[in-house]
Design a protein around this motif. Structure first.
Motif, mmCIF file in Angstrom:
data_model
loop_
_atom_site.group_PDB
_atom_site.id
_atom_site.type_symbol
_atom_site.label_atom_id
_atom_site.label_comp_id
_atom_site.label_asym_id
_atom_site.label_seq_id
_atom_site.Cartn_x
_atom_site.Cartn_y
_atom_site.Cartn_z
ATOM 1 N N ARG A 170 26.215 57.216 14.153
ATOM 2 C CA ARG A 170 25.592 56.594 13.352
ATOM 3 C C ARG A 170 24.002 56.357 13.240
ATOM 4 O O ARG A 170 23.483 56.379 12.175
ATOM 5 C CB ARG A 170 25.168 55.418 14.339
ATOM 6 C CG ARG A 170 26.476 55.029 15.108
ATOM 7 C CD ARG A 170 26.206 53.120 15.824
ATOM 8 N NE ARG A 170 27.233 52.586 15.402
ATOM 9 C CZ ARG A 170 27.624 51.342 15.217
ATOM 10 N NH1 ARG A 170 26.387 51.321 14.142
ATOM 11 N NH2 ARG A 170 28.159 51.129 15.344
ATOM 12 N N ILE A 171 23.417 57.963 13.613
ATOM 13 C CA ILE A 171 21.877 58.564 13.530
ATOM 14 C C ILE A 171 22.587 60.075 12.006
ATOM 15 O O ILE A 171 23.554 60.043 12.063
ATOM 16 C CB ILE A 171 21.535 59.376 14.276
ATOM 17 C CG1 ILE A 171 20.880 58.407 15.404
ATOM 18 C CG2 ILE A 171 20.217 60.113 13.871
ATOM 19 C CD1 ILE A 171 20.580 58.700 16.708
ATOM 20 N N TYR A 172 21.265 59.451 11.169
ATOM 21 C CA TYR A 172 21.710 60.025 10.014
ATOM 22 C C TYR A 172 20.214 61.016 9.936
ATOM 23 O O TYR A 172 19.071 60.493 9.527
ATOM 24 C CB TYR A 172 21.859 59.937 8.249
ATOM 25 C CG TYR A 172 22.141 60.063 7.911
ATOM 26 C CD1 TYR A 172 23.254 59.992 7.542
ATOM 27 C CD2 TYR A 172 21.377 60.455 5.916
ATOM 28 C CE1 TYR A 172 23.948 60.305 5.902
ATOM 29 C CE2 TYR A 172 21.689 61.137 5.299
ATOM 30 C CZ TYR A 172 23.029 61.155 4.776
ATOM 31 O OH TYR A 172 23.445 61.534 3.561
ATOM 32 N N ASN A 173 20.144 62.587 10.195
ATOM 33 C CA ASN A 173 19.387 63.124 10.046
ATOM 34 C C ASN A 173 18.572 63.511 8.049
ATOM 35 O O ASN A 173 19.545 64.386 8.033
ATOM 36 C CB ASN A 173 19.952 64.738 10.122
ATOM 37 C CG ASN A 173 20.218 64.743 11.509
ATOM 38 O OD1 ASN A 173 18.853 63.617 12.772
ATOM 39 N ND2 ASN A 173 21.190 65.236 12.394
ATOM 40 N N GLU B 156 24.396 41.200 16.671
ATOM 41 C CA GLU B 156 24.302 40.803 18.684
ATOM 42 C C GLU B 156 22.839 41.328 19.364
ATOM 43 O O GLU B 156 22.124 40.970 19.772
ATOM 44 C CB GLU B 156 25.326 41.844 19.537
ATOM 45 C CG GLU B 156 26.223 40.711 20.191
ATOM 46 C CD GLU B 156 27.570 41.328 20.679
ATOM 47 O OE1 GLU B 156 27.803 42.034 21.612
ATOM 48 O OE2 GLU B 156 28.085 40.457 19.937
ATOM 49 N N VAL B 157 22.461 42.213 19.138
ATOM 50 C CA VAL B 157 21.544 42.907 20.009
ATOM 51 C C VAL B 157 20.298 43.987 17.933
ATOM 52 O O VAL B 157 21.300 43.575 17.024
ATOM 53 C CB VAL B 157 21.965 44.770 20.020
ATOM 54 C CG1 VAL B 157 20.073 45.279 20.413
ATOM 55 C CG2 VAL B 157 22.782 44.528 21.324
ATOM 56 N N PRO B 158 19.654 42.190 18.107
ATOM 57 C CA PRO B 158 18.498 42.658 17.086
ATOM 58 C C PRO B 158 18.476 44.111 16.063
ATOM 59 O O PRO B 158 18.112 45.190 16.776
ATOM 60 C CB PRO B 158 17.094 42.139 17.613
ATOM 61 C CG PRO B 158 17.185 41.865 18.819
ATOM 62 C CD PRO B 158 18.977 41.980 19.326
ATOM 63 N N THR C 265 22.233 53.994 10.917
ATOM 64 C CA THR C 265 23.880 52.681 10.613
ATOM 65 C C THR C 265 23.909 51.888 11.839
ATOM 66 O O THR C 265 24.084 51.468 12.819
ATOM 67 C CB THR C 265 25.041 53.037 10.512
ATOM 68 O OG1 THR C 265 24.844 54.484 9.791
ATOM 69 C CG2 THR C 265 26.141 52.365 9.798
ATOM 70 N N PHE C 266 22.675 50.744 11.639
ATOM 71 C CA PHE C 266 22.748 49.558 12.926
ATOM 72 C C PHE C 266 24.668 48.372 12.476
ATOM 73 O O PHE C 266 25.232 48.823 11.663
ATOM 74 C CB PHE C 266 21.833 48.529 12.529
ATOM 75 C CG PHE C 266 21.841 48.069 11.010
ATOM 76 C CD1 PHE C 266 21.479 48.622 9.995
ATOM 77 C CD2 PHE C 266 22.860 46.472 10.781
ATOM 78 C CE1 PHE C 266 21.933 47.661 8.919
ATOM 79 C CE2 PHE C 266 23.277 45.748 9.749
ATOM 80 C CZ PHE C 266 22.914 46.833 8.529
ATOM 81 N N ALA C 267 25.068 48.486 14.031
ATOM 82 C CA ALA C 267 25.427 47.112 14.391
ATOM 83 C C ALA C 267 25.654 45.970 14.112
ATOM 84 O O ALA C 267 24.072 46.014 14.489
ATOM 85 C CB ALA C 267 25.818 47.762 15.410
ATOM 86 N N GLY C 268 26.212 45.587 13.341
ATOM 87 C CA GLY C 268 25.399 44.095 12.878
ATOM 88 C C GLY C 268 25.824 43.482 11.429
ATOM 89 O O GLY C 268 26.495 45.035 10.951
ATOM 90 N N LYS C 269 25.795 42.816 10.679
ATOM 91 C CA LYS C 269 26.223 42.697 9.376
ATOM 92 C C LYS C 269 24.858 41.578 8.734
ATOM 93 O O LYS C 269 23.902 40.893 9.267
ATOM 94 C CB LYS C 269 27.162 41.354 9.677
ATOM 95 C CG LYS C 269 27.709 41.585 7.705
ATOM 96 C CD LYS C 269 28.625 40.273 7.794
ATOM 97 C CE LYS C 269 29.467 40.512 6.432
ATOM 98 N NZ LYS C 269 30.926 39.462 6.199
#
Ligand code: G1P
Length: 291
Positions: free
Chosen positions: A184-187, A139-141, A250-254
């Motif tokens: 969602r953020i990975y250090n 949805e959000v690129p 970890t982006f939202a999307g497929k």
């Protein structure tokens, strides 16, 4: 150094051997998902993420990509004469959608080397890398999501997805831990390109979207061949990690691996199902198949 991410690099010099025989003559980036070449999905994602200048790294036999993003005078004149204004708009839109420069990667020395070919065009500013094989529906690129994290965290950002089991060996894999404030953020503390399953440091696999600081160019210049005997982008970023912060996201999307035959089939079906002109017909068709 400007902190704005304005330029995007598309490594597109690869041979596409996973898709033979289709890619014997046709660049894999030009294979369509429904009716659009896979590279156009990435270019549209980049533009929708605020990118102003695209640098495509090409190689021998990849000329149709340049033709695709150029005016086609004969086609446009014919469409105009026939009064096909809607198709004319589609054709013209592809030719004008982006400012694109092309750089030839003369030797197939690896993904890190391909990105390094863009050094002079990018200069001293952060930039994006999009691997055209990875077609991402979001949805959000996806790239916009990474740029937002880059702006917030002030460090390079790599798109990731969780991959369980031996399939992890096909990816660059991160070491580190999720950020307690935002899972969602990975250090990142390390990364390894295409590890054996038993050696993989986590299930966090790198997907083909990156926002990187320009320091990576100098480090890539010193990077020795790694996995598969190639100069790996992952190894350049690993060196960057010794000097700067690097994050996974970890982006939202497929994501679909459209450089792979099965991935291409999945992408084709899912994108086609979303098309208003024939999505419902395809759904009905698939439901009636004797599976
Ligand atoms: C490349 C990168 C790898 C990444 C992958 C994502 O590998 O080297 O780190 O995980 O893209 O698609 P390739 O698929 O080109 O072998």
């Amino acid at each position: 150094m400007s902190s704005e991410v304005r330029k995007a690099v598309f490594p597109a010099g690869g041979l596409g051997t996973r898709f033979l025989p289709a890619t014997k003559v046709i660049p894999k980036e030009m294979l369509p998902v429904v009716d659009k070449p896979i590279i156009q999905y990435g270019v549209e994602e980049a533009i929708a993420s605020g990118i102003e200048h695209i640098i495509i790294i090409t190689g021998r036999g990849k000329g149709t990509m340049e033709d695709h993003f150029d005016h086609s005078f004969e086609l446009d004149a014919t469409l105009e004469r026939r009064g096909k204004q809607d198709l004319l708009a589609v054709s013209r839109n592809v030719a004008t959608m982006a400012r694109i420069s092309y750089v030839r990667q003369k030797d197939p020395l690896g993904l890190g080397h391909a990105v390094l070919c863009a050094k002079d065009f990018v200069g001293d500013e952060p930039f994006a890398v999009l691997l055209p094989d990875d077609v991402i529906d979001a949805e959000v690129p996806c790239l916009k999501q990474l740029i937002d994290v880059f702006d917030e965290k002030d460090g390079s950002v790599l798109a990731t997805q969780t991959v369980e089991g031996p399939a992890i060996s096909a990816y660059g894999v991160l070491a580190g831990s999720p950020d307690p404030a935002n899972p969602r953020i990975y250090n990142c503390t390390g990364m390894v390109e295409k590890p054996k399953f038993e050696d993989a440091p986590s299930t966090q696999a790198i997907v083909g979207r990156y926002v990187l600081t320009p320091r990576v160019f100098e480090l890539l210049e010193q990077t020795q061949p790694g996995a598969g005997g190639e100069i790996q982008l992952t190894d350049g970023i690993k060196a960057l990690l010794k000097e700067e912060k690097v994050f996974g996201y970890t982006f939202a999307g497929k994501r679909f691996d459209a450089g792979d035959k099965f991935g291409m089939l999945q992408a084709t079906i899912e994108f086609a199902l979303k098309r208003p002109e024939f999505g419902d017909d395809l759904r009905a068709y698939l439901k009636n198949l004797p599976l």
